[in-house]
Design an enzyme around this catalytic site. Structure first.
Site, PDB file in Angstrom:
ATOM      1  CG  MET A 105      -1.862   1.107   1.270  1.00 26.87           C
ATOM      2  SD  MET A 105      -3.020   1.559  -0.013  1.00 26.87           S
ATOM      3  CE  MET A 105      -4.263   0.704   0.256  1.00 26.87           C
ATOM      4  CG  ASP A 109       8.130   0.350   7.281  1.00 29.08           C
ATOM      5  OD1 ASP A 109       7.029   0.425   6.881  1.00 29.08           O
ATOM      6  OD2 ASP A 109       8.431  -0.294   8.051  1.00 29.08           O
ATOM      7  CB  VAL A 115       1.438   2.289  10.076  1.00 29.11           C
ATOM      8  CG1 VAL A 115       2.774   3.277   9.865  1.00 29.11           C
ATOM      9  CG2 VAL A 115       0.608   3.152  10.944  1.00 29.11           C
ATOM     10  CB  VAL A 116      -0.632  -2.105  11.111  1.00 27.33           C
ATOM     11  CG1 VAL A 116      -0.181  -1.411  12.368  1.00 27.33           C
ATOM     12  CG2 VAL A 116      -1.397  -3.259  11.246  1.00 27.33           C
ATOM     13  CD  GLU A 117      -7.485   0.601   9.199  1.00 26.22           C
ATOM     14  OE1 GLU A 117      -8.722   1.128   8.884  1.00 26.22           O
ATOM     15  OE2 GLU A 117      -6.481   1.341   8.784  1.00 26.22           O
ATOM     16  CG  HIS A 145     -10.362   4.986   2.545  1.00 28.02           C
ATOM     17  ND1 HIS A 145     -11.649   4.710   2.337  1.00 28.02           N
ATOM     18  CD2 HIS A 145      -9.503   4.138   2.601  1.00 28.02           C
ATOM     19  CE1 HIS A 145     -11.607   3.385   2.211  1.00 28.02           C
ATOM     20  NE2 HIS A 145     -10.180   2.937   2.289  1.00 28.02           N
ATOM     21  CG  ASN A 174      -4.838  -2.598  -2.387  1.00 25.65           C
ATOM     22  OD1 ASN A 174      -3.954  -2.105  -3.002  1.00 25.65           O
ATOM     23  ND2 ASN A 174      -4.764  -3.645  -1.768  1.00 25.65           N
ATOM     24  CE1 TYR A 212     -14.516   7.210 -12.228  1.00 34.91           C
ATOM     25  CE2 TYR A 212     -14.222   9.186 -11.078  1.00 34.91           C
ATOM     26  CZ  TYR A 212     -14.268   8.554 -12.329  1.00 34.91           C
ATOM     27  OH  TYR A 212     -14.160   9.369 -13.336  1.00 34.91           O
TER      28      TYR A 212
END
Length: 723
Positions: free
Chosen positions: A325, A344, A401-403, A451, A454, A661
């Site tokens: 992502m 990161d 980063v991670v959700e 947001h 993907n 979309y």
């Protein structure tokens, strides 16, 4: 001066040679209604001009003519069949007048020559362009087909097969391709274009070029034997049926138009084109697809205003969190000219992010869309880093980063301490409230949600989420940055799921209830794909999204909207999650997945799913197609309307574009609000009432009840040009 109007002028440039120049005071030339009327008068003036020997068509813009004025389409399409037919007769009489001038004619092209612009130059005897020329007929993408003679002249100029390919695909040809198929007669350097056109026209005047033979070919029937005709049109119909499918009638109608008109001379063939154009123009598909185009222009207009209002442009960006992502976001930013620092805490994640960017660039290289030098430059503008050094130079930060709310809050607070007071910080989250994350920041006014969907490089939508304390300046800068990245940004207010996920989960809720009541999920998928037009049915979509992801998001939505999305007991998503069937990501979900020769997952139904679903599904029951569609779509439609009613999203236009979309809502239906207008709001309210006993998801919002009582619609007279 032979003739002058607001958007075109005609003058004699040398002995007997006239130049008709399109010169709109606006940024581009369009064949709008006013320009068509001026062109008609200009041709009358040329016809009566003494000593006329030849005519050149030119443009004072970088693009010749970008097409008709689409803002006028819906107003035209609202006319009666007879009125529209009469107007088309008038328009075609103008191009016939151009084609029938008693002197040779040449079009001098640069940049885009599309739609009505292409049809206009097809009426001239010769066409010359430079390397920037792009020429084609995109009308089928709007649910219609060429109506100014394109279906008649193009096959007679370049042959039926090439013409059908261009028209059915809505294709624009580059200069070299147009030259190869005979759509252009010559391609020259830009500096030599005007002079070369003049020389070519002079050669035609001096009878060194047989312009009259060219004209005769365009106004005569197509020269195809019965066998050639049968092979061409049968093959074209087969290909179009396969690609366009039943929901997009325009490409097939264009093939039928060309086939029926092939044996007639120009005027009779134009009658056939006109008949079929009117039929398409009056269709719901055309209304929806033209409406989507106008909605897209509306979204772009909002982004332009945001860019003008923002105090500064985004010249450098940063992405926190690499991986696929983060790498996709970094790639998209760098591709569009905004250098990006990708940070990161783990080297393998940075390597994965750079690999993702490199893979996407290599695809473009293989397609010939960039060269090696450009690729190296883009890749070099992505700086991978394990540290914050240099991040202070970034105008916008995208946290990806991670959700996990705690991890995100820590990272956001940390990065804020490394950047300046006017740096905008955004979070790429799909489920965590922006207002919650804002609590970890000292400057929440500089923070909003961003947001991405993907895969980032393919999905056009970016939801920009405004928190309670987000400033207008922050929104303007982030909207402008998203647009700069080549995305379609849509601003929504903060709520669980924001807009897209909030309206998706009632759809999944409707699916779970159908399975609970005994529906076959493979049949539901087929109905929603083939009949309603979704690219994937709900079971397949859940597998692609990931059952684990959907399970988590479903819990978030149930907590946020317990009345409508709270669950009574386990459902199919719970059952698959508990059985570790996560969908494509681990090869098993509703379907089983294997990798095909191209490396893509291929789904198959296997009976090992049936025991997993047994205790959450009733014995098999048959549901007709309409019931399946209604039970699937009513919850989503209601939630979309509630989002408008509550001010989560500002306009029907933005909602419809977000659905198309972000979720792949069938474009030929135009989005939920266009679909409601098409079905009729009063009719929808009555239909939903029949399912009210299924629960709160099926209860119609007050806005719809009020509008139904007043006989209102969402678009109404909007997007109807003044005719």
């Amino acid at each position: 001066m032979i003739y002058q109007a607001d958007t075109l002028q005609v003058k004699e440039i040398q002995d007997g040679i006239a130049e008709l120049s399109f010169c709109s005071p606006k940024s581009v030339n369009k064949l709008d209604l006013a320009t068509l009327e001026s062109l008609d008068k200009a041709l009358d003036a040329l016809t009566s001009h003494q000593g006329l020997k030849g005519l050149m068509l030119t443009s004072d813009k970088d693009a010749f003519i970008v097409g008709a004025d689409i803002t006028e389409f819906l107003g035209l399409f609202a006319k009666t069949d007879a009125e529209l037919d009469q107007w088309l007769q008038f328009a075609n009489s103008i191009f016939n007048k151009l084609e029938d001038l008693p002197v040779p004619t040449i079009s001098v092209l640069k940049g885009h020559t599309l739609g009505g612009g292409c049809e206009c130059v097809l009426a001239t005897d010769m066409r010359i362009g430079d390397k920037t020329t792009s020429i084609g007929l995109p009308e089928t993408k709007l649910g219609i087909m060429p109506g100014f003679g394109g279906c008649v002249r193009l096959p007679r100029v370049i042959g039926a097969d090439s013409a059908m390919e261009i028209i059915t695909q809505g294709k624009a040809c580059r200069a070299d391709e147009a030259l190869k198929i005979g759509l252009l007669d010559a391609v020259v350097e830009t500096d030599a274009l005007y002079e070369s056109a003049l020389q070519t026209l002079t050669s035609a005047i001096n009878e060194k070029i047989d312009w009259q033979a060219r004209r005769k070919q365009k106004t005569s029937p197509l020269t195809l034997s019965k066998l050639e005709s049968m092979m061409s049109f049968t093959m074209a119909k087969g290909l179009v049926a396969q690609v366009a499918g039943p929901h997009y009638p325009a490409p097939m109608t264009a093939v039928i138009t060309i086939e029926e008109g092939a044996r007639f001379a120009r005027n009779e063939a134009l009658d056939i084109e006109r008949k079929y154009f009117v039929k398409l123009a009056k269709s719901e598909e055309a209304k929806a697809l033209v409406g989507l185009f106008l909605n897209d222009q509306y979204i772009k207009g909002i982004a332009k205003k945001a860019a003008k209002s923002a105090s500064k442009d985004t010249e450098r960006a940063a992405v926190l969190g690499a991986g696929i992502m983060g790498g996709g976001i970094a790639y998209q930013s760098a591709l569009k000219g905004v250098p990006v620092l990708m940070k990161d805490i783990a080297q393998p994640s940075l390597d994965l992010g750079m690999t993702e960017a490199s893979k996407l660039l290599n695809k473009r290289l293989a397609q010939g869309r960039i060269d090696g030098f450009k690729m190296a430059g883009i890749l070099a503008s992505i700086t991978p880093s394990l540290h914050y050094a240099g991040i202070e130079n970034s105008d916008v930060i995208v946290e990806a980063v991670v959700e996990n709310p705690k991890v995100k809050a820590t990272v956001l607070s940390e990065v804020e301490s490394h950047v300046g007071e006017d740096t905008v910080i955004t979070s790429n989250t799909s489920t965590i409230p922006i207002n919650l994350l804002a609590q970890s920041l000292k400057r929440p006014e500089n923070f909003c949600g961003m947001h991405f969907f993907n895969p980032v490089h393919r999905m056009p939508l970016v939801e920009i989420i405004r928190g309670e304390k987000t400033s207008d300046e922050t929104i303007n800068r982030v909207v402008a940055y998203a647009a700069k990245m080549g995305k379609s940004p849509i601003v929504v207010n903060d709520c669980p799921g924001f807009f897209v996920n909030r309206v998706l989960f009632p759809y999944f809720g409707g699916f779970s209830m159908l399975l609970r009541d005994g529906a076959d999920f493979t049949k539901v998928d087929k109905v929603m794909e083939r009949k309603f037009g979704w690219p994937m049915g709900p079971a397949y979509l859940l597998d692609v999204v990931g059952i684990d992801t959907a399970h988590h998001a479903q819990a978030v939505m149930a907590e946020g909207f317990p009345e409508r999305m709270g669950k009574q007991g386990r459902d199919a998503i719970d059952a698959l999650f508990e059985a570790n069937k996560y969908g494509q990501k681990n090869g098993n979900g509703f379907y089983s997945y294997t990798i095909d020769k191209k490396g893509k997952p291929k789904k198959t139904f296997t009976e090992d799913i049936l025991p997993v679903l047994a205790d959450v599904c009733a014995d098999k029951q048959e549901f007709d197609e309409q019931t399946i569609i209604q039970r699937m779509m009513i919850p989503m439609i209601n939630e979309v309307v509630l989002c408008l009613q509550e001010g989560i999203i500002a306009t029907p236009q933005e909602a419809d574009m977000a659905l198309v979309y972000g979720l792949g809502f069938p474009p030929f239906r135009g989005g939920v609000f266009r679909y409601l207008d098409s079905v009729g709001i009063a009719e929808f309210v009555e239909m939903a009432k029949q399912h009210a006993d299924l629960g709160a998801m099926y209860h119609v919002p007050q806005m719809l009840i009020d509008m139904a009582a007043k006989g209102e619609s969402f678009y109404g007279a909007q997007q109807q040009g003044s005719i």
